[in-house]
Design an enzyme around this catalytic site. Structure first.
Site, short mmCIF file in Angstrom:
data_model
loop_
_atom_site.label_atom_id
_atom_site.label_comp_id
_atom_site.label_asym_id
_atom_site.label_seq_id
_atom_site.Cartn_x
_atom_site.Cartn_y
_atom_site.Cartn_z
N GLN A 268 0.85 -1.20 0.00
CA GLN A 268 0.00 0.00 0.00
C GLN A 268 0.89 1.24 0.00
O GLN A 268 1.17 1.82 1.04
CB GLN A 268 -0.88 -0.04 1.26
CG GLN A 268 -1.81 1.11 1.41
CD GLN A 268 -3.17 0.81 0.87
OE1 GLN A 268 -3.67 -0.29 1.03
NE2 GLN A 268 -3.77 1.78 0.23
N PHE A 269 1.34 1.67 -1.18
CA PHE A 269 2.23 2.83 -1.25
C PHE A 269 1.58 4.11 -0.74
O PHE A 269 2.27 5.04 -0.30
CB PHE A 269 2.76 3.03 -2.68
CG PHE A 269 1.77 3.62 -3.64
CD1 PHE A 269 1.72 4.99 -3.85
CD2 PHE A 269 0.91 2.79 -4.35
CE1 PHE A 269 0.80 5.54 -4.74
CE2 PHE A 269 0.00 3.32 -5.24
CZ PHE A 269 -0.06 4.71 -5.44
N THR A 270 0.26 4.17 -0.74
CA THR A 270 -0.43 5.38 -0.30
C THR A 270 -0.26 5.66 1.20
O THR A 270 -0.63 6.74 1.66
CB THR A 270 -1.93 5.33 -0.66
OG1 THR A 270 -2.53 4.21 -0.03
CG2 THR A 270 -2.12 5.26 -2.17
#
Length: 149
Positions: free
Chosen positions: A78-80
């Site tokens: 989950q890069f966010t």
């Protein structure tokens, strides 16, 4: 490295209509990486996930870890989690690792986690994933290896 841990009654990840990971009782771990993350970060987060006492004992007190409850872990990249929202209304992801590095970090983290805990499922890095879960409690905990609180 940042992670959001959610205690769940069940969780699954679907990619293109196919389930890539599914767990019953346990932890959904959303994980995000930044370029400075090292094995030390991965090991510290792994230890926290496995030893965090967020499951209820017989007195309904959060006093048990995932090992004691024979739970499972579902890991989703989950890069966010590294979104910067200070300026404007469009999040910036400049602090997140670029995809090639993030994929290496994700695989290394999974290797460390799986070496320390056997019941691990995962999403597919970089895929358009649909995550379904039933948060239990709800219990949701944010952990940042660069800000060890």
């Amino acid at each position: 490295m940042r992670t959001i841990l959610q205690r769940v009654q069940h969780a699954s990840v679907t990619v293109e209509g196919e389930i890539s990971g599914k767990i019953n009782h346990g932890i959904l771990a959303l994980v995000g990486f930044e370029p400075e993350d090292t094995n030390e970060d991965f090991e510290w987060i792994t230890k926290k996930i496995i030893q965090l006492r967020i499951f209820n004992d017989e007195n309904h007190v959060m006093n048990l870890d995932i090992q004691q409850t024979e739970g499972e872990i579902l890991v989703v990249s989950q890069f966010t989690l590294h979104a910067a929202t200070k300026k404007g209304n469009r999040p910036s992801y400049i602090k997140a690792s670029k995809p090639d590095l993030a994929n290496e970090q994700y695989e290394k983290f999974l290797q460390i986690l799986e070496n320390n805990f056997k019941a691990v499922q995962k999403g597919i890095f970089g895929a358009d994933m649909k995550v379904e879960l039933l948060n239990d409690g709800p219990v949701t905990i944010f952990i940042d290896s660069k800000n060890k609180e």
